[in-house]
Design a protein around this motif. Structure first.
Motif, PDB file in Angstrom:
ATOM      1  N   LEU A 337       0.820  -1.209   0.000  1.00  0.00           N
ATOM      2  CA  LEU A 337       0.000   0.000   0.000  1.00  0.00           C
ATOM      3  C   LEU A 337       0.859   1.266   0.000  1.00  0.00           C
ATOM      4  CD1 LEU A 337      -2.662  -1.106   2.621  1.00  0.00           C
ATOM      5  CD2 LEU A 337      -2.983  -0.884   0.159  1.00  0.00           C
ATOM      6  N   MET A 338       2.155   1.126   0.254  1.00  0.00           N
ATOM      7  CA  MET A 338       3.018   2.307   0.360  1.00  0.00           C
ATOM      8  C   MET A 338       3.530   2.742  -1.007  1.00  0.00           C
ATOM      9  SD  MET A 338       5.329   1.543   3.706  1.00  0.00           S
ATOM     10  CE  MET A 338       6.156   3.093   3.390  1.00  0.00           C
ATOM     11  N   LEU A 339       3.750   4.078  -1.115  1.00  0.00           N
ATOM     12  CA  LEU A 339       4.313   4.633  -2.346  1.00  0.00           C
ATOM     13  C   LEU A 339       5.835   4.579  -2.339  1.00  0.00           C
ATOM     14  CD1 LEU A 339       2.015   7.758  -2.840  1.00  0.00           C
ATOM     15  CD2 LEU A 339       1.802   5.478  -3.848  1.00  0.00           C
ATOM     16  N   ASP A 340       6.446   4.611  -1.147  1.00  0.00           N
ATOM     17  CA  ASP A 340       7.900   4.481  -1.053  1.00  0.00           C
ATOM     18  C   ASP A 340       8.290   3.015  -1.191  1.00  0.00           C
ATOM     19  OD1 ASP A 340       8.155   7.153  -0.660  1.00  0.00           O
ATOM     20  OD2 ASP A 340       8.419   7.049   1.507  1.00  0.00           O
ATOM     21  N   GLY A 341       9.513   2.800  -1.702  1.00  0.00           N
ATOM     22  CA  GLY A 341      10.014   1.440  -1.784  1.00  0.00           C
ATOM     23  C   GLY A 341      10.527   0.964  -0.433  1.00  0.00           C
ATOM     24  N   VAL A 342      10.058  -0.180   0.017  1.00  0.00           N
ATOM     25  CA  VAL A 342      10.461  -0.724   1.320  1.00  0.00           C
ATOM     26  C   VAL A 342      10.898  -2.173   1.119  1.00  0.00           C
ATOM     27  CG1 VAL A 342       9.740  -1.283   3.672  1.00  0.00           C
ATOM     28  CG2 VAL A 342       8.882   0.793   2.560  1.00  0.00           C
ATOM     29  N   ALA A 343      12.005  -2.537   1.756  1.00  0.00           N
ATOM     30  CA  ALA A 343      12.488  -3.911   1.674  1.00  0.00           C
ATOM     31  C   ALA A 343      13.126  -4.306   2.991  1.00  0.00           C
ATOM     32  CB  ALA A 343      13.498  -4.077   0.540  1.00  0.00           C
ATOM     33  N   VAL A 344      13.128  -5.624   3.264  1.00  0.00           N
ATOM     34  CA  VAL A 344      13.817  -6.183   4.419  1.00  0.00           C
ATOM     35  C   VAL A 344      14.962  -7.037   3.889  1.00  0.00           C
ATOM     36  CG1 VAL A 344      13.648  -7.687   6.419  1.00  0.00           C
ATOM     37  CG2 VAL A 344      11.760  -6.144   5.848  1.00  0.00           C
ATOM     38  N   VAL A 345      16.191  -6.741   4.374  1.00  0.00           N
ATOM     39  CA  VAL A 345      17.393  -7.471   3.970  1.00  0.00           C
ATOM     40  C   VAL A 345      17.836  -8.347   5.139  1.00  0.00           C
ATOM     41  CG1 VAL A 345      19.771  -7.267   3.179  1.00  0.00           C
ATOM     42  CG2 VAL A 345      18.066  -5.615   2.416  1.00  0.00           C
ATOM     43  N   ASP A 346      18.024  -9.650   4.884  1.00  0.00           N
ATOM     44  CA  ASP A 346      18.402 -10.548   5.973  1.00  0.00           C
ATOM     45  C   ASP A 346      19.903 -10.454   6.232  1.00  0.00           C
ATOM     46  OD1 ASP A 346      19.714 -12.038   4.018  1.00  0.00           O
ATOM     47  OD2 ASP A 346      18.069 -13.482   3.807  1.00  0.00           O
ATOM     48  N   ASP A 347      20.365 -11.274   7.168  1.00  0.00           N
ATOM     49  CA  ASP A 347      21.771 -11.195   7.553  1.00  0.00           C
ATOM     50  C   ASP A 347      22.713 -11.713   6.479  1.00  0.00           C
ATOM     51  OD1 ASP A 347      21.238  -9.967   9.921  1.00  0.00           O
ATOM     52  OD2 ASP A 347      21.150 -11.827  11.106  1.00  0.00           O
ATOM     53  N   ASN A 348      22.187 -12.395   5.468  1.00  0.00           N
ATOM     54  CA  ASN A 348      23.001 -12.820   4.325  1.00  0.00           C
ATOM     55  C   ASN A 348      23.059 -11.748   3.236  1.00  0.00           C
ATOM     56  OD1 ASN A 348      23.559 -15.390   5.409  1.00  0.00           O
ATOM     57  ND2 ASN A 348      21.563 -16.154   4.687  1.00  0.00           N
ATOM     58  N   GLN A 349      22.517 -10.555   3.564  1.00  0.00           N
ATOM     59  CA  GLN A 349      22.491  -9.427   2.638  1.00  0.00           C
ATOM     60  C   GLN A 349      21.676  -9.737   1.389  1.00  0.00           C
ATOM     61  OE1 GLN A 349      23.737  -6.275   3.489  1.00  0.00           O
ATOM     62  NE2 GLN A 349      23.765  -7.449   5.401  1.00  0.00           N
ATOM     63  N   GLU A 350      20.639 -10.549   1.567  1.00  0.00           N
ATOM     64  CA  GLU A 350      19.711 -10.836   0.488  1.00  0.00           C
ATOM     65  C   GLU A 350      18.352 -10.248   0.840  1.00  0.00           C
ATOM     66  OE1 GLU A 350      19.635 -15.042  -0.034  1.00  0.00           O
ATOM     67  OE2 GLU A 350      21.608 -15.137  -1.003  1.00  0.00           O
ATOM     68  N   ILE A 351      17.619  -9.846  -0.190  1.00  0.00           N
ATOM     69  CA  ILE A 351      16.304  -9.269   0.031  1.00  0.00           C
ATOM     70  C   ILE A 351      15.334 -10.392   0.393  1.00  0.00           C
ATOM     71  CG2 ILE A 351      14.406  -8.014  -1.045  1.00  0.00           C
ATOM     72  CD1 ILE A 351      16.482  -6.610  -2.795  1.00  0.00           C
ATOM     73  N   THR A 373      17.673 -11.592  -4.183  1.00  0.00           N
ATOM     74  CA  THR A 373      18.638 -10.722  -4.859  1.00  0.00           C
ATOM     75  C   THR A 373      19.580 -10.111  -3.829  1.00  0.00           C
ATOM     76  OG1 THR A 373      17.010 -10.164  -6.546  1.00  0.00           O
ATOM     77  CG2 THR A 373      18.910  -8.696  -6.341  1.00  0.00           C
ATOM     78  N   LYS A 374      20.853 -10.067  -4.161  1.00  0.00           N
ATOM     79  CA  LYS A 374      21.812  -9.414  -3.291  1.00  0.00           C
ATOM     80  C   LYS A 374      21.509  -7.918  -3.221  1.00  0.00           C
ATOM     81  CE  LYS A 374      24.786 -12.526  -1.796  1.00  0.00           C
ATOM     82  NZ  LYS A 374      25.017 -12.741  -0.338  1.00  0.00           N
ATOM     83  N   ALA A 375      21.412  -7.369  -2.011  1.00  0.00           N
ATOM     84  CA  ALA A 375      21.110  -5.940  -1.854  1.00  0.00           C
ATOM     85  C   ALA A 375      22.167  -5.071  -2.512  1.00  0.00           C
ATOM     86  CB  ALA A 375      20.988  -5.597  -0.369  1.00  0.00           C
ATOM     87  N   SER A 376      23.422  -5.532  -2.493  1.00  0.00           N
ATOM     88  CA  SER A 376      24.517  -4.746  -3.074  1.00  0.00           C
ATOM     89  C   SER A 376      24.385  -4.616  -4.585  1.00  0.00           C
ATOM     90  CB  SER A 376      25.861  -5.373  -2.719  1.00  0.00           C
ATOM     91  OG  SER A 376      25.924  -6.714  -3.194  1.00  0.00           O
ATOM     92  N   ASP A 377      23.671  -5.554  -5.242  1.00  0.00           N
ATOM     93  CA  ASP A 377      23.503  -5.461  -6.690  1.00  0.00           C
ATOM     94  C   ASP A 377      22.653  -4.252  -7.092  1.00  0.00           C
ATOM     95  OD1 ASP A 377      24.981  -7.743  -6.902  1.00  0.00           O
ATOM     96  OD2 ASP A 377      23.247  -9.087  -7.186  1.00  0.00           O
TER      97      ASP A 377
END
Length: 879
Positions: A337-351, A373-377
Motif C-alpha cells: 500500500l506504500m508509495l515508497d520502496g520498502v524492503a527487508v534485507v536478511d543477515d546474508n544481505q539478500e532481500i 537478490t543481493k542488496a549490493s547489486d
C-alpha cells in the motif's frame, strides 16, 4: 561596478547619492540572491529591501489550484495581509499588474502561481513598473529556492514519519494501533494547528488521539449519523476545505460537520479503511488560517490514511493468524500500500521481503519478485562506505537493466520481538524530480536570465573552480564596461538597453573560446576569464579583438542605429601568485583607466606594482574626503590664469582641483580622477569644485577684483549629460550673485562619447540659454572635433598643448593656424594651452591666437598668489 564599491556599501560607508537608488536596489537584490538564495533570512531581507524602496508593505501570495484563491506563500507580513487571504484571483494570467477591486491590494504576477502583493500603493510610475518587473525575477527565484529548501526539510520529515509508521508494521507483536503517532505526523507534515485521529464504530465515532490546540480529548464520542462522517461514508473519499466562510464548491454536509467539530476555517479529512474496505477511522487536520491547506496536503493526509489502514489491516489479520505463521507474506501485502520502496534485507544481505514500489523503482514489474537478490547489486558504489544504519542519505541506485537513478534512503536494524527474526529495513524514495528542480533553481541563481551568460555568482563560482583545479597555470581576466547604457535606457527605454546588452553578450560569446568563463557581473559590466594563454601579447590581442567585435556593427533599434563601444581592462598572472579578487581588482582599475582616457591608442594593462596597489587603496580615502572626513585629507583649489596674448592681462582663471592626502602628499588629478570614476564619485567631485570656485569668485568680485575676468570650471563628461547640472549651476550663480556670462564651463573633448554627444549638446544648449559660456578643452585631439563644433554651442576652444608646445622650435604652425581660422569662421574664440617659452608665445601672437595659457606665463596658483597678481589692494580689502 567595482568590488571595492560593493565592499564600501556593505559596511555602510558608500557615499550618499553616488549612484541612482534603482541601481543600488538592483545590485543589493543581486547580492542577496547570490549569498543565500534558499534561506528564510535572505527572502525576508529581500522583501524588506523592496518595502523600503517602494514605501509600501508587501508579501508573496500563491494561488492554490484547488480554490483559485490567494494564500500566503511565505511567512512574511501574515498579520498585515490576513484580510486578503482567500480573495478570488480574477485577473488573466497574461496580465502583469492588477488592482484587486474594492481593496488597497495590488498584485504583480511572478509566474502562474506566485504573485507579489503590495498594499497602499498609490502610484506606480512607468520606471517603478519596469523596476518591479526586473526585481520580480529575483523575488521569484528567492521564493522558489526558499520553498525548495522547505520542501527538502519536509521530505526529510516525511521519511522520518514513514520510519516511525514502519515501526508499527514491523513490530507486529504490538497489537495497539499508534493513533497518537498518526495524528502527530499528520500535523507535522501539513503544518496544521491541530489534528485528530478518530476510530469509527457502528453508531459513533470516538476520538483516539488529539494533537495541538483542540477542545477534543481522547475518548470523546461524536455522533456519526450526520454531518461529515455521513458525507465521507457515502462518498468514500477525502475532503479539502478551504474556508468555512466561503462554501463555494465545498460539500455543505462536510462543512457543517467540520463546523460542529471545531471553529477552525480550513481542514483536510481523510477516511481510513480496513482490508475489507470498511470505514474504520478518520484522520483530520485543522487550521484557523483560511486556505491554509493545499492539494499536496490532501495527498499527504490521504497517504497517511492508507498507511494507517495498512496497520489496522495488519492488526485485524493478527487476530486470525497464529504467531509466526506466514509473517513475511502478510508484511508484503501490507507494505504494497506504500508509495515508497520498502524492503527487508536478511543477515546474508539478500532481500527477504519487499513491496511493489521497491520492485518498480528498480525497474521490475509490480508483480516481479526480487527476493534472494543481493542488496549490493541494487546499490551504487559509493554507498558501501556509508554503513548499514544511520541518517538519511542520497545515493545512486542501480536498476535491473543497469541504469542509475537518484534516491533518498534510510537503513535501520530491527528485530521482531515475537519471532526473533533480525534484519535491516530499507526505505527509499525516488528524488529524480527533486534533483531536476534543484538543478533548475541553481540555474536560476547562477545564470543571467537576460543574456544567458553566467551571472555574478555563477561567474565567480566557475572561476574559483578553475583556480582550484590549476596549481600554477597562466590566466587572464578581462573586465568590460559598456559605454553609455544609461543614456540608451533614458532616451529609448530599458527594452532598448536590454537589446544592447543581449547583443554585447552575443558578441563576447562569439569572440571567446567555449572553455573561457564569461559572465555578466553587473548592469553594464561583463567579465571573461581567459584560460590557457601564457602570453601577455596574446591576451592583449584577445582583448583588442573583443573590443573590436563589440564595436564592429551598430545595433539597430527601430530607425535608430546605436554604435556600441566598451572599455576593457586587462589583468594577467598565474593561479599560484594571484587570487581571483586581486585579478578582478586590477582589471577593474585598468578598465576605468581605459574609460577615463578615451584616447585608447591600445588597451591598457596594469601590473600590480607598488604604485598600482597605492592607487587602488586610495579609493576609500577618496570616499572619506568627499564626505568631509578629515582622515581622507582635504580637497583644495588652485587657479591658473589665462592671459591676453598681446596685452598679458588676466582675462580668465581656471579652477583646478588638488587632493592633499595625509600620507601621499599633494596629488594631481591624474592620480585620482580615474578612481572618482571607478567609485562613482564624479558627482561629488564636480559639485565640490563648482561650489568652491564660484564662492571664491564671488568674494573676489565683491572686493572689486577681476570684474572683467571669467571663471573657468571643468565639468566631467559623465555629469555633462545630466539635466540636474543646469539647475546646480544656475542656483549657485543666482545665490552668490555671479553673472552666468562670467562663468565658463569647460568640457574635455576626449571625454565626449559619441553615444552621449547628442544628450550633452542638449544640456549645453540649456546652459547657454541661461547665459553661461561653453568651452571645449583639448581641442583637436578627439576623433570628432569638427562634428563637436557643429552640434555643440561652443564659445571658446582650447587648442591642446601637444599642438602648441613645440611651436617655438619648428612645430606644426599650419595645424594651429588652421584650427584658429576655423574657429574664427564659426565665431568661436581660441585659447592656446601649454605655452612653455617666449618663442612659442611669439608664434601664437603671429598666428593671431587671442588668448594663451601655460607655465611660461603662470603655473596654477594659490588664491593668495592669484590675488597678488590681480592687485595687492584686493588682498587688503579681502582681509
Amino acid at each position: 561596478m567595482s568590488d571595492a564599491l560593493n565592499r564600501l556599501e556593505a559596511v555602510g560607508i558608500a557615499p550618499p547619492g553616488s549612484e541612482p537608488e534603482s541601481v543600488v536596489l538592483l545590485r543589493r537584490v543581486s547580492q542577496l540572491l547570490a549569498e543565500r538564495p534558499g534561506s528564510r533570512s535572505a527572502l525576508v531581507k529581500l522583501l524588506s529591501l523592496l518595502e523600503e524602496y517602494f514605501g509600501s508593505p508587501m508579501t508573496v501570495f500563491e494561488v492554490e489550484p484547488a480554490f483559485a484563491r490567494l494564500r500566503l506563500a511565505v511567512p512574511w507580513r501574515a498579520d498585515e495581509f490576513v484580510d486578503y487571504v482567500g480573495l478570488k484571483v480574477d485577473a488573466p494570467r497574461e496580465e502583469v499588474f492588477a488592482r484587486v477591486r474594492g481593496t488597497e491590494l495590488t498584485l504583480f504576477r511572478l509566474n502562474e502561481h506566485l504573485l507579489i502583493g503590495v498594499r497602499d500603493l498609490d502610484r506606480l510610475g512607468s520606471q517603478d513598473d519596469e523596476l518591479l518587473q526586473r526585481v520580480g525575477a529575483a523575488v521569484r527565484v528567492a521564493c522558489e529556492t526558499y520553498r525548495q529548501t522547505r520542501l527538502g526539510r519536509w521530505l526529510n520529515r516525511r521519511v522520518r514519519a514513514n520510519q516511525r509508521l514502519l515501526d508499527g508494521l514491523v513490530n507486529i507483536g504490538d497489537a495497539a494501533i499508534p493513533w497518537q503517532v498518526i495524528a502527530r505526523e499528520a500535523r507535522v507534515l501539513t503544518g496544521a494547528h491541530s489534528a485528530l485521529a478518530l476510530e469509527v464504530t457502528t453508531n459513533a465515532t470516538r476520538v483516539a488521539a488529539a494533537i495541538g490546540e483542540t477542545l477534543r480529548r481522547p475518548g470523546d464520542v461524536i455522533d456519526r449519523t450526520a454531518g461529515l462522517l455521513a458525507w465521507v461514508t457515502s462518498h468514500q473519499e477525502a475532503v479539502l476545505i478551504g474556508s468555512l466562510a466561503d462554501r463555494a464548491g465545498m460539500p455543505a454536509a462536510a462543512l457543517a460537520a467540520v463546523r460542529g467539530e471545531t471553529d477552525n476555517d480550513s481542514a483536510v479529512v481523510a477516511p481510513i479503511f480496513d482490508h475489507t474496505a470498511t470505514l474504520v477511522a478518520l484522520v483530520a487536520v485543522f487550521s484557523p488560517t483560511p486556505y491554509r491547506f493545499t492539494l499536496d496536503d490532501l495527498e499527504t493526509v490521504g497517504e497517511l490514511a492508507r498507511f494507517a489502514g495498512a496497520i489496522v489491516a495488519q492488526r485485524q489479520t493478527l487476530n486470525f493468524v497464529a504467531p509466526g505463521h506466514a509473517r513475511a507474506g502478510l508484511a508484503a501485502e501490507v507494505l504494497d500500500l506504500m508509495l515508497d520502496g520498502v524492503a527487508v534485507v536478511d543477515d546474508n544481505q539478500e532481500i527477504a521481503l519487499h513491496n511493489r514500489a521497491f520492485a518498480q523503482l528498480h525497474g521490475g514489474s509490480h508483480r516481479q519478485s526480487l527476493r534472494g537478490t543481493k542488496a549490493s547489486d541494487l546499490e551504487g558504489e559509493h554507498l558501501r562506505d556509508v554503513g548499514e544504519h544511520g541518517a538519511l542519505v542520497e545515493e545512486e541506485r542501480r536498476r535491473l537493466d543497469g541504469s542509475i537513478f537518484l534516491a533518498e534512503s534510510y537503513r535501520r536494524r530491527f528485530v521482531d520481538p515475537v519471532s526473533g527474526t533480525a534484519g535491516t529495513l530499507i526505505a527509499i524514495r525516488d528524488i529524480h524530480e527533486r534533483a531536476l528542480e534543484r538543478q533548475r533553481v541553481r540555474q536560476l541563481a547562477h545564470v543571467d536570465p537576460l543574456t544567458g551568460l553566467n551571472n555574478r555568482a555563477g561567474f565567480f563560482d566557475l572561476a574559483a573552480e578553475h583556480f582550484k583545479s590549476v596549481e600554477d597555470g597562466p590566466v587572464g581576466l578581462l573586465f568590460i564596461d559598456v559605454d553609455g547604457l544609461k543614456v540608451v535606457n533614458d532616451q529609448f527605454g530599458h527594452v532598448a538597453g536590454d537589446r544592447v546588452l543581449v547583443e554585447v553578450a552575443s558578441r563576447i560569446r562569439k569572440s571567446m573560446r567555449p572553455f573561457d568563463v564569461i559572465g555578466r557581473i553587473g548592469g553594464d559590466e561583463f567579465a571573461v576569464l581567459v584560460i590557457g594563454q601564457d602570453s601577455l601579447r596574446v591576451i592583449r590581442q584577445v582583448a583588442e579583438r573583443l573590443s573590436a567585435a563589440i564595436a564592429f556593427n551598430p545595433v539597430t533599434i527601430g530607425t535608430v542605429e546605436l554604435r556600441i563601444t566598451a572599455a576593457v581592462g586587462i589583468a594577467t598572472g598565474t593561479t599560484s601568485t594571484f587570487d581571483l579578487d586581486q585579478l578582478m581588482s586590477i582589471a577593474d582599475s585598468a578598465m576605468y583607466q581605459d574609460k577615463f582616457s578615451r584616447r585608447r591608442p591600445d588597451l591598457l594593462h596594469l601590473h600590480r606594482g607598488t604604485r598600482d596597489a597605492v592607487e587602488i587603496e586610495l579609493g576609500p580615502d577618496l570616499v572619506r574626503v568627499l564626505r568631509g572626513d578629515e582622515r581622507g585629507g582635504s580637497l583644495i583649489l588652485r587657479f591658473q590664469p589665462i592671459f591676453g596674448a598681446e596685452s598679458r592681462a588676466v582675462t580668465a582663471v581656471e579652477a583646478l582641483v588638488r587632493w592633499q592626502h595625509p600620507t601621499e602628499g599633494l596629488l594631481l588629478p591624474g592620480r585620482f580622477l580615474s578612481l572618482a570614476l571607478q567609485y562613482r564619485l564624479m558627482d561629488q567631485l564636480d559639485a565640490f569644485v563648482r561650489a568652491e570656485a564660484i564662492a571664491r569668485f564671488a568674494r573676489w568680485r565683491a572686493a572689486g577684483l577681476g570684474l572683467s575676468m571669467r571663471l573657468s570650471i571643468n565639468l566631467s563628461g559623465v555629469n555633462a549629460a545630466e539635466g540636474r547640472t543646469v539647475r546646480d549651476f544656475c542656483q549657485l550663480a543666482e545665490r552668490l550673485g555671479v553673472p552666468p556670462s562670467m562663468v565658463m564651463i569647460e568640457l574635455t573633448e576626449t571625454e565626449l562619447s559619441d553615444l552621449l554627444i547628442d544628450r550633452i549638446a542638449k544640456i549645453m544648449r540649456r546652459l547657454k540659454r541661461e547665459g553661461f559660456l561653453i568651452a571645449l578643452d583639448d581641442f583637436g585631439v578627439g576623433t570628432s572635433s569638427f562634428r563637436h563644433l557643429q552640434i555643440m554651442p561652443v564659445d571658446i576652444v582650447k587648442i591642446d598643448r601637444q599642438f602648441v608646445k613645440d611651436l617655438g622650435s619648428g612645430g606644426d604652425r599650419g595645424l594651429v593656424a588652421g584650427l584658429t581660422a576655423l574657429a574664427g569662421e564659426l565665431g568661436i574664440s581660441v585659447v592656446a594651452e601649454g605655452v612653455g617659452d617666449q618663442a612659442c608665445l611669439d608664434t601664437l601672437i603671429e598666428l593671431g591666437v587671442p588668448e594663451v595659457q601655460g607655465f611660461h606665463l603662470a603655473r596654477p596658483l594659490r588664491e593668495a598668489a592669484l590675488l597678488k597678481l590681480l592687485g595687492n589692494e584686493g588682498t587688503t580689502r579681502l582681509g
